[in-house]
Motif scaffolding. Structure first.
Motif, PDB file in Angstrom:
ATOM      1  N   ARG A  77      10.656 -38.904   7.982  1.00 18.25           N
ATOM      2  CA  ARG A  77      11.428 -37.194   8.110  1.00 18.25           C
ATOM      3  C   ARG A  77      11.730 -36.502   7.177  1.00 18.25           C
ATOM      4  NH1 ARG A  77      14.300 -38.156  12.153  1.00 18.25           N
ATOM      5  NH2 ARG A  77      16.382 -38.018  11.307  1.00 18.25           N
ATOM      6  N   HIS A  78      12.924 -36.724   6.189  1.00 15.85           N
ATOM      7  CA  HIS A  78      12.916 -35.987   5.312  1.00 15.85           C
ATOM      8  C   HIS A  78      11.817 -35.276   4.619  1.00 15.85           C
ATOM      9  CE1 HIS A  78      15.934 -35.030   2.635  1.00 15.85           C
ATOM     10  NE2 HIS A  78      15.001 -35.168   1.050  1.00 15.85           N
ATOM     11  N   TYR A  79      10.508 -36.497   4.506  1.00 16.01           N
ATOM     12  CA  TYR A  79       9.206 -35.778   3.672  1.00 16.01           C
ATOM     13  C   TYR A  79       8.841 -35.248   4.439  1.00 16.01           C
ATOM     14  CZ  TYR A  79       9.879 -40.570   0.398  1.00 16.01           C
ATOM     15  OH  TYR A  79      10.353 -41.073  -0.513  1.00 16.01           O
ATOM     16  N   TYR A  82       5.050 -37.821  -2.852  1.00 13.90           N
ATOM     17  CA  TYR A  82       6.349 -37.941  -3.105  1.00 13.90           C
ATOM     18  C   TYR A  82       6.757 -39.450  -4.385  1.00 13.90           C
ATOM     19  CZ  TYR A  82       7.185 -33.930  -0.302  1.00 13.90           C
ATOM     20  OH  TYR A  82       7.486 -32.940   0.693  1.00 13.90           O
ATOM     21  N   ASN A  96      18.198 -45.790   5.352  1.00 14.25           N
ATOM     22  CA  ASN A  96      18.475 -44.643   4.749  1.00 14.25           C
ATOM     23  C   ASN A  96      16.684 -44.396   3.478  1.00 14.25           C
ATOM     24  OD1 ASN A  96      19.639 -43.058   6.072  1.00 14.25           O
ATOM     25  ND2 ASN A  96      20.716 -45.018   5.091  1.00 14.25           N
ATOM     26  N   GLU A 128      18.996 -40.707  -6.503  1.00 13.69           N
ATOM     27  CA  GLU A 128      19.009 -41.058  -5.075  1.00 13.69           C
ATOM     28  C   GLU A 128      19.668 -41.726  -4.190  1.00 13.69           C
ATOM     29  OE1 GLU A 128      15.446 -40.668  -4.034  1.00 13.69           O
ATOM     30  OE2 GLU A 128      15.607 -40.364  -2.303  1.00 13.69           O
ATOM     31  N   VAL A 168      14.224 -42.072   8.976  1.00 15.63           N
ATOM     32  CA  VAL A 168      14.975 -40.795   8.706  1.00 15.63           C
ATOM     33  C   VAL A 168      14.635 -40.676   6.919  1.00 15.63           C
ATOM     34  CG1 VAL A 168      16.943 -42.661   7.049  1.00 15.63           C
ATOM     35  CG2 VAL A 168      17.620 -39.876   7.596  1.00 15.63           C
ATOM     36  N   ARG A 169      14.070 -41.368   6.664  1.00 17.61           N
ATOM     37  CA  ARG A 169      13.580 -41.361   4.952  1.00 17.61           C
ATOM     38  C   ARG A 169      12.453 -40.412   5.196  1.00 17.61           C
ATOM     39  NH1 ARG A 169      14.950 -40.475  -0.758  1.00 17.61           N
ATOM     40  NH2 ARG A 169      12.841 -41.040  -1.815  1.00 17.61           N
ATOM     41  N   ALA A 184      17.037 -35.495  -4.045  1.00 18.70           N
ATOM     42  CA  ALA A 184      15.947 -35.180  -3.097  1.00 18.70           C
ATOM     43  C   ALA A 184      14.646 -35.827  -3.612  1.00 18.70           C
ATOM     44  CB  ALA A 184      15.968 -33.500  -3.449  1.00 18.70           C
ATOM     45  N   GLU A 241       9.687 -33.121   6.285  1.00 18.01           N
ATOM     46  CA  GLU A 241      10.402 -31.612   6.546  1.00 18.01           C
ATOM     47  C   GLU A 241      10.834 -30.977   5.102  1.00 18.01           C
ATOM     48  OE1 GLU A 241      14.491 -32.681   7.273  1.00 18.01           O
ATOM     49  OE2 GLU A 241      13.711 -33.019   9.781  1.00 18.01           O
ATOM     50  N   ALA A 242      10.155 -31.661   3.809  1.00 21.70           N
ATOM     51  CA  ALA A 242      10.080 -31.461   2.472  1.00 21.70           C
ATOM     52  C   ALA A 242       9.072 -30.549   2.658  1.00 21.70           C
ATOM     53  CB  ALA A 242      10.934 -32.588   1.909  1.00 21.70           C
TER      54      ALA A 242
END
Length: 875
Positions: free
Chosen positions: A119-121, A183, A497, A445, A116-117, A190, A123-124
């Motif tokens: 995927r955040h990278y 990142y 997460n 965060e 999940v983490r 974020a 997408e960002a």
């Protein structure tokens, strides 16, 4: 885009890397070096070794796959990052080079971070493609729309390495094009992506290697730092650019006890590691241990204290330069504090040193005034600064500024004192960021994540430094919204997460967060986290005082009660081995051959101090009680090669209650005895021990790693003796097929002969520090490659760590099993599935299999509260 017309990539040699190279871009230099060293190893890991030619070919395959995927989109490669998700291996290096060669910014993902983490990278960054491998393909599919594995087809023709070199140069880049995006943690919940251009990476390579002399051409660099972070990606590219050989060692997959022998095996003269890893290595060596052959040790990422620095210097000797460094993702390396020869070590916190060539340090006061001497916010100015935040110009403008002379300035969040001689000492952060295990963490965060939970009204995470050591731990202060949740549940949410270094070490529940009269959070009024529920009592004798000091040293605690449980304080099997090693190294008469089994029985300072002086020695040193409670038939757990049975304690504790769990370990590992030299002999000894505890079947037997093969052989022998084996569980073991077992790699014949001689002395000649366990580990691997057996007809569960590099081989049990069996994969790697949080799923699987349940597709995560414990106790 730039123009590389006239670039030469002849392979008959390359010039020493210079500051002038920073005016160009990465690929021509990497290609030059790889062509010049086409037959020499440039990158190696325990499973593969890439020559310059191999690197060119593999990188070209990655480049071609990335270019083909984006063909026809009409988008500039520079605007479309590509992710890389692999392990700490040579393939990751080739993938990184291939993505950059395609003209796309590379985003290296850490495989230990939750999907999940990741995927955040992704997408960002705006990436839609991830380059991965077979072991991580499932995770890669969770984080990106498209997964590319250029090595999936081993029969695919690989290009000639000269043609591959030309292909890698087919998409030229400008010096200010973005090469990688790294990142970092973000204060608003974020993460921020730092976009790093070719010019800054090239200059950082010159500074880190030739400019400071840390790893010039021809060096052999032991690289331990994760490539997903700036501290890991820069030496990865830097080694290739400088012409050094990278020897990759992953401390998250391999115990640090193996590092000393690894350095000797690969002939490393440069070690890149975090202070936390170095502490573990020094502890494993023992007081007299040494790390010979190193010319340079570099460390960065957290405060290094004088005592720690002195220990490192003792281990590496006066010929080695120890470099304490300071940098950031936005700036790369900023300062260095080198200590060599008889230089006097500083007391207290070690300075981070002087600005590297091409950089200027200043401190900024609260009114914005900048000084060349004094205390304030640390500011760096350099004409080589090229970093910016990806797709975030407002954030970039907050900390970066351009100067009339063409240089750039970056305002860090660190506070420091700059001396008249230009030497910098760091004092802390200007905001609330903290460094945990060398990695920067923005507690905000974690706050944002906890605030999003329905049972949390308020949350605040802070770093609490130890008054004596200065090391920082995360503490989460939580105000529940309704019934108070368990602290373990709070930690589990964070662990699911965020990366492991962001999981709070302590959770404190409050009725309300303290606030000032103006309604602002009052951090100074936050209570200290409680240490333990045990009554606090100081050592009551000189012997207890000695044992107490060793507990504190191994657990890195300032103080504890003599009644605190070693394992509740965070001790694991490796820490237990270190503790036993330290106690025995004291040379106290009668305190030898203790074994970690004694700690399992007596886990507090008070009880352990009595136990180790007791004259009642364990008559069965291969038997270690891991859980004594319960009335059901015991489960016997066999430890892996070189591993004390105590390593299986967490797994044993997580199993559903109702029956004892007894560990089995190699003879001679923790007692004065010769080892057994075949899997069959080990199994025969364990069967005798098992039948002393339980004369007749049915038996329950399980084993991890080599212990899985020993458990299999035990089951075979018991069945031949007419006994019933109810359950055999094999946890992440290679099948009894020598062709699947890894074969050790040696630099030369002499190294192989030395290894053989060392192996022959297993259990005979004493070895400093924890090297004794390493010898047993190698001996176990030797036995593993020589074991075969008949097909086993009994009921068998095979658990495979899906994220391990050897998962493919460890899945291949079907030809060796003819009865009822299941092969089930669980998240994690070979050793991590024995520790929290990964151990929960293997424990749940094993608990269900013990209960006779057939459906293992959905496991109970918290097996400690399972309702089936009473039923299992009766069976």
């Amino acid at each position: 885009m730039g123009d590389t017309a006239g670039t030469s990539f002849v392979g008959d040699g390359f010039t020493t890397f210079s500051e002038e190279h920073a005016q160009g871009q990465l690929l021509p230099r990497i290609v030059d070096v790889a062509l010049a060293l086409a037959e020499e190893v440039l990158v190696a890991d325990p499973g593969s070794r890439l020559t310059g030619a191999d690197l060119l070919r593999r990188a070209a395959l990655v480049r071609d796959a990335v270019v083909a995927h984006h063909a026809g989109t009409g988008r500039e490669p520079q605007s479309v990052p590509v992710a890389v998700l692999r392990g700490h291996d040579a393939g990751a290096v080739a993938a990184l080079v291939g993505v950059i060669a395609a003209g796309h910014p590379a985003v290296v993902l850490d495989p230990t971070t939750p999907a999940v983490r990741l995927r955040h990278y992704v997408e960002a960054a705006g990436a839609s493609l991830v380059v991965s491998d077979a072991a991580r393909r499932a995770t890669a599919a969770e984080v990106a729309a498209t997964v590319v594995d250029p090595d999936r087809d081993p029969q695919r023709d690989r290009p000639d390495h000269v043609e591959a070199a030309a292909a890698l140069l087919a998409t030229p880049a400008a010096p200010d094009d973005v090469a990688v995006i790294v990142y970092t943690s973000g204060s608003t919940g974020a993460p921020k992506g730092v976009a790093c251009d070719h010019r800054s990476i090239l200059h950082d390579t010159w500074v880190s290697s030739e400019g400071t002399g840390a790893y010039p051409a021809g060096s052999v660099v032991a690289h331990l730092l994760p490539m997903a972070f700036s501290a890991g990606v820069t030496p990865t590219l830097g080694g290739l650019l400088a012409g050094a050989r990278l020897e990759l060692f992953d401390p998250r997959r391999r115990p640090v006890t193996e590092l000393a022998s690894f350095l000797a095996e690969v002939g490393a003269d440069v070690l890149l590691a975090s202070p936390a890893i170095l502490r573990g290595v020094i502890a494993s060596l023992g007081p007299a241990g040494r790390l010979p052959g190193l010319k340079t040790v570099t460390m960065a990422g957290e405060t290094v204290h004088g005592a720690e620095l002195a220990a490192v210097r003792r281990a590496v000797g006066p010929e080695c330069v120890v470099r304490n460094r300071y940098g950031s993702t936005e700036t790369w390396l900023m300062t260095e504090y080198p200590i060599s020869g008889d230089d006097e070590a500083p007391e207290g916190a070690t300075p981070v040193g002087w600005a590297v060539p091409g950089a200027r340090l200043q401190v900024e006061l609260e009114d914005g005034t900048r000084l060349d001497e004094g205390t304030g916010r640390v500011v760096l100015t350099s004409r080589w600064l090229g970093g910016r935040y990806w797709n975030a110009p407002e954030k970039t403008a907050e900390v970066f500024s351009d100067n009339p002379d063409g240089s750039r300035t970056f305002r860090t969040s660190d506070v420091g004192t700059l001396g008249a001689d230009g030497c910098l000492r760091l004092l802390g952060r200007s905001d609330h960021s903290v460094k945990i295990r060398g990695l920067l963490v923005e507690p905000g965060e974690i706050d944002a994540l906890l605030f999003s939970q329905p049972d949390v009204r308020e949350a605040l995470v802070v770093g609490r430094p130890s008054p004596r050591t200065g090391r920082t731990a995360l503490v989460a202060y939580v105000v529940p919204d309704g019934p108070r949740p368990q602290a373990s549940a709070v930690r589990a949410v964070v662990r699911a997460n965020l990366p492991s270094h962001m999981v709070p070490e302590h959770v404190v529940f409050l009725d309300a967060l303290p606030r000032t009269e103006r309604g602002k959070l009052d951090r100074s009024a936050l209570p200290e986290p409680p240490r333990s529920s045990a009554p606090f009592e100081v050592p009551r004798s000189s012997w207890e005082e000695i044992v107490y000091e060793q507990f504190c040293a191994v657990l890195e605690l300032e103080d504890l009660s003599v009644h605190d449980d070693f394992f509740e304080l965070g001790g694991d099997s490796l820490a237990a081995e270190a503790l036993v090693s330290r106690i025995e190294a004291l040379g106290v008469p009668g305190v030898q051959g203790i074994g970690t089994s004694r700690l399992a029985e007596a886990p507090t300072v008070a009880s352990f101090a009595v136990a180790v002086r007791s004259t009642n020695r364990n008559t069965r040193p291969t038997l270690v009680p891991l859980r004594t409670e319960g009335r059901g038939r015991p489960l016997f757990l066999v430890a892996g090669a070189g591993s004390a049975a105590l390593a299986l304690r967490t797994l044993a504790q997580r199993l559903t209650p109702g029956f004892p769990v007894l560990g089995l370990q190699a003879n001679g590992l923790e007692n004065r005895a010769l080892p057994d030299w075949s899997v069959e002999r080990i199994a025969r000894r364990h069967v005798a021990t098992v039948r002393e505890q339980q004369p007749d079947g049915p038996y329950r037997i399980a084993g991890h790693s080599l212990g899985g093969l020993v458990a299999l052989e035990m089951a075979q022998q018991l069945r031949r003796a007419g006994q019933d084996v109810e359950l055999l569980a094999i946890v992440d073991s290679f099948p009894p097929n020598p062709a699947l077992a890894p074969v050790p790699q040696y630099e030369n014949t002499l190294a192989k002969v030395k290894e053989g001689a060392s192996l022959a002395l297993t259990g005979i000649k004493a070895h400093a520090g924890l090297g004794h366990y390493v010898r047993f580990f190698r001996q176990g691997n030797f036995l593993q490659r020589r074991y075969t057996t008949d097909v086993y007809p009994g009921r068998t569960l095979v658990v495979v760590a899906s994220e391990d590099v050897d998962a493919g081989a460890r899945r291949q049990w079907e030809p060796h099993l003819s009865g009822e069996f299941r092969v089930v994969e669980v998240p994690g790697e070979h050793m991590s599935i024995l520790r929290d949080p990964r151990v929960a799923e293997p424990a749940a699987l094993l608990s269900r299999w013990l209960l006779g349940e057939e459906n293992l597709d959905e496991v109970v995560v918290d097996v400690r509260d399972t309702a089936n414990g009473a039923e299992l106790a009766e069976r």
